[in-house]
Design a protein around this motif. Structure first.
Motif, PDB file in Angstrom:
ATOM      1  N   ARG A   1       0.863  -1.171   0.000  1.00  0.00           N
ATOM      2  CA  ARG A   1       0.000   0.000   0.000  1.00  0.00           C
ATOM      3  C   ARG A   1       0.902   1.225   0.000  1.00  0.00           C
ATOM      4  O   ARG A   1       2.009   1.198   0.576  1.00  0.00           O
ATOM      5  N   ALA A   2       0.421   2.293  -0.616  1.00  0.00           N
ATOM      6  CA  ALA A   2       1.280   3.460  -0.766  1.00  0.00           C
ATOM      7  C   ALA A   2       0.469   4.734  -0.914  1.00  0.00           C
ATOM      8  O   ALA A   2      -0.743   4.692  -1.177  1.00  0.00           O
ATOM      9  N   TRP A   3       1.160   5.843  -0.736  1.00  0.00           N
ATOM     10  CA  TRP A   3       0.634   7.173  -1.043  1.00  0.00           C
ATOM     11  C   TRP A   3       1.488   7.776  -2.151  1.00  0.00           C
ATOM     12  O   TRP A   3       2.719   7.749  -2.073  1.00  0.00           O
ATOM     13  N   TYR A   4       0.829   8.309  -3.158  1.00  0.00           N
ATOM     14  CA  TYR A   4       1.465   9.063  -4.226  1.00  0.00           C
ATOM     15  C   TYR A   4       0.898  10.477  -4.196  1.00  0.00           C
ATOM     16  O   TYR A   4      -0.146  10.726  -3.584  1.00  0.00           O
ATOM     17  N   ARG A   5       1.573  11.384  -4.881  1.00  0.00           N
ATOM     18  CA  ARG A   5       1.034  12.731  -5.029  1.00  0.00           C
ATOM     19  C   ARG A   5       1.369  13.274  -6.410  1.00  0.00           C
ATOM     20  O   ARG A   5       2.350  12.862  -7.024  1.00  0.00           O
ATOM     21  N   GLN A   6       0.544  14.205  -6.845  1.00  0.00           N
ATOM     22  CA  GLN A   6       0.769  14.840  -8.132  1.00  0.00           C
ATOM     23  C   GLN A   6       0.472  16.325  -8.015  1.00  0.00           C
ATOM     24  O   GLN A   6      -0.668  16.720  -7.728  1.00  0.00           O
ATOM     25  N   ALA A   7       1.512  17.121  -8.211  1.00  0.00           N
ATOM     26  CA  ALA A   7       1.369  18.574  -8.191  1.00  0.00           C
ATOM     27  C   ALA A   7       1.048  19.057  -9.604  1.00  0.00           C
ATOM     28  O   ALA A   7       1.351  18.364 -10.587  1.00  0.00           O
ATOM     29  N   PRO A   8       0.464  20.237  -9.738  1.00  0.00           N
ATOM     30  CA  PRO A   8       0.123  20.764 -11.066  1.00  0.00           C
ATOM     31  C   PRO A   8       1.342  20.832 -11.969  1.00  0.00           C
ATOM     32  O   PRO A   8       2.397  21.340 -11.574  1.00  0.00           O
ATOM     33  N   GLY A   9       1.214  20.287 -13.165  1.00  0.00           N
ATOM     34  CA  GLY A   9       2.295  20.326 -14.134  1.00  0.00           C
ATOM     35  C   GLY A   9       3.420  19.344 -13.880  1.00  0.00           C
ATOM     36  O   GLY A   9       4.437  19.370 -14.579  1.00  0.00           O
ATOM     37  N   LYS A  10       3.257  18.481 -12.886  1.00  0.00           N
ATOM     38  CA  LYS A  10       4.311  17.519 -12.556  1.00  0.00           C
ATOM     39  C   LYS A  10       3.792  16.099 -12.659  1.00  0.00           C
ATOM     40  O   LYS A  10       2.578  15.854 -12.637  1.00  0.00           O
ATOM     41  N   GLN A  11       4.735  15.154 -12.733  1.00  0.00           N
ATOM     42  CA  GLN A  11       4.357  13.749 -12.772  1.00  0.00           C
ATOM     43  C   GLN A  11       3.980  13.252 -11.382  1.00  0.00           C
ATOM     44  O   GLN A  11       4.423  13.804 -10.359  1.00  0.00           O
ATOM     45  N   ARG A  12       3.165  12.229 -11.355  1.00  0.00           N
ATOM     46  CA  ARG A  12       2.818  11.603 -10.080  1.00  0.00           C
ATOM     47  C   ARG A  12       4.064  10.968  -9.491  1.00  0.00           C
ATOM     48  O   ARG A  12       4.838  10.318 -10.194  1.00  0.00           O
ATOM     49  N   GLU A  13       4.268  11.163  -8.188  1.00  0.00           N
ATOM     50  CA  GLU A  13       5.453  10.627  -7.524  1.00  0.00           C
ATOM     51  C   GLU A  13       5.079   9.856  -6.266  1.00  0.00           C
ATOM     52  O   GLU A  13       4.077  10.151  -5.605  1.00  0.00           O
ATOM     53  N   LEU A  14       5.913   8.888  -5.947  1.00  0.00           N
ATOM     54  CA  LEU A  14       5.717   8.093  -4.739  1.00  0.00           C
ATOM     55  C   LEU A  14       6.103   8.919  -3.516  1.00  0.00           C
ATOM     56  O   LEU A  14       7.175   9.517  -3.481  1.00  0.00           O
ATOM     57  N   VAL A  15       5.231   8.942  -2.540  1.00  0.00           N
ATOM     58  CA  VAL A  15       5.501   9.642  -1.278  1.00  0.00           C
ATOM     59  C   VAL A  15       6.012   8.649  -0.233  1.00  0.00           C
ATOM     60  O   VAL A  15       7.043   8.874   0.408  1.00  0.00           O
ATOM     61  N   ALA A  16       5.281   7.561  -0.052  1.00  0.00           N
ATOM     62  CA  ALA A  16       5.654   6.558   0.945  1.00  0.00           C
ATOM     63  C   ALA A  16       4.922   5.270   0.638  1.00  0.00           C
ATOM     64  O   ALA A  16       3.817   5.290   0.078  1.00  0.00           O
ATOM     65  N   ASP A  17       5.533   4.146   1.006  1.00  0.00           N
ATOM     66  CA  ASP A  17       4.838   2.869   0.855  1.00  0.00           C
ATOM     67  C   ASP A  17       5.103   1.972   2.052  1.00  0.00           C
ATOM     68  O   ASP A  17       6.010   2.216   2.845  1.00  0.00           O
ATOM     69  N   ILE A  18       4.252   0.966   2.185  1.00  0.00           N
ATOM     70  CA  ILE A  18       4.371   0.021   3.295  1.00  0.00           C
ATOM     71  C   ILE A  18       3.964  -1.351   2.780  1.00  0.00           C
ATOM     72  O   ILE A  18       2.950  -1.499   2.094  1.00  0.00           O
ATOM     73  N   THR A  19       4.773  -2.352   3.098  1.00  0.00           N
ATOM     74  CA  THR A  19       4.477  -3.710   2.643  1.00  0.00           C
ATOM     75  C   THR A  19       3.595  -4.435   3.661  1.00  0.00           C
ATOM     76  O   THR A  19       3.381  -3.951   4.783  1.00  0.00           O
ATOM     77  N   SER A  20       3.119  -5.605   3.275  1.00  0.00           N
ATOM     78  CA  SER A  20       2.306  -6.386   4.194  1.00  0.00           C
ATOM     79  C   SER A  20       3.099  -6.805   5.422  1.00  0.00           C
ATOM     80  O   SER A  20       2.533  -7.055   6.487  1.00  0.00           O
ATOM     81  N   GLY A  21       4.431  -6.835   5.283  1.00  0.00           N
ATOM     82  CA  GLY A  21       5.277  -7.162   6.419  1.00  0.00           C
ATOM     83  C   GLY A  21       5.603  -5.965   7.290  1.00  0.00           C
ATOM     84  O   GLY A  21       6.277  -6.105   8.315  1.00  0.00           O
ATOM     85  N   GLY A  22       5.146  -4.783   6.885  1.00  0.00           N
ATOM     86  CA  GLY A  22       5.339  -3.589   7.699  1.00  0.00           C
ATOM     87  C   GLY A  22       6.559  -2.760   7.342  1.00  0.00           C
ATOM     88  O   GLY A  22       6.850  -1.751   7.997  1.00  0.00           O
ATOM     89  N   ARG A  23       7.295  -3.162   6.302  1.00  0.00           N
ATOM     90  CA  ARG A  23       8.462  -2.372   5.902  1.00  0.00           C
ATOM     91  C   ARG A  23       7.985  -1.097   5.224  1.00  0.00           C
ATOM     92  O   ARG A  23       7.102  -1.143   4.369  1.00  0.00           O
ATOM     93  N   THR A  24       8.594   0.029   5.590  1.00  0.00           N
ATOM     94  CA  THR A  24       8.206   1.319   5.021  1.00  0.00           C
ATOM     95  C   THR A  24       9.350   1.945   4.241  1.00  0.00           C
ATOM     96  O   THR A  24      10.525   1.659   4.495  1.00  0.00           O
TER      97      THR A  24
END
Length: 115
Positions: free
Chosen positions: A34-57
């Motif tokens: 599971r993860a959070w991405y973000r996209q600012a105006p005029g920019k590509q979507r980027e990964l902010v943070a992710d977490i695996t089922s095992g809890g690794r972030t």
């Protein structure tokens, strides 16, 4: 299939905090990332943070030390605690889940950091 619904966005002053939530429904027990991405105006979507089922972030360098990703034990809700927000954090934030090789996205929630 997995359905994702975000909440918690809004307007905040620089230095402030916001907490985003993403509720998952459907085949949640097959989610492995599971993860959070973000996209600012005029920019590509980027990964902010992710977490695996095992809890690794993992975090983007730009948010390390300020943002914290977490999920509940039932894997229903993903949370992004955002502290010390900066104007450059302004973007639409998207929740993402990976399940059985497929990627699923939420509808996005707007975060605006401005005085």
């Amino acid at each position: 299939q997995v359905q994702l619904v975000e909440s918690g966005g809004g307007l905040v002053q620089p230095g402030g905090s916001l907490r985003l939530s993403c509720a998952a429904s459907g085949s949640i027990f097959s989610i492995n990332v599971r993860a959070w991405y973000r996209q600012a105006p005029g920019k590509q979507r980027e990964l902010v943070a992710d977490i695996t089922s095992g809890g690794r972030t993992d975090y983007a360098d730009s948010v390390k030390g300020r943002f914290t990703i977490s999920r509940d034990s039932a894997n229903n809700t993903l949370t992004l605690q955002m502290n010390s927000l900066k104007p450059e954090d302004t973007a639409v934030y998207y929740c993402y889940a990976q399940s059985r090789g497929y990627g699923y996205w939420g509808q996005g929630t707007q975060v605006t950091v401005s005085s």
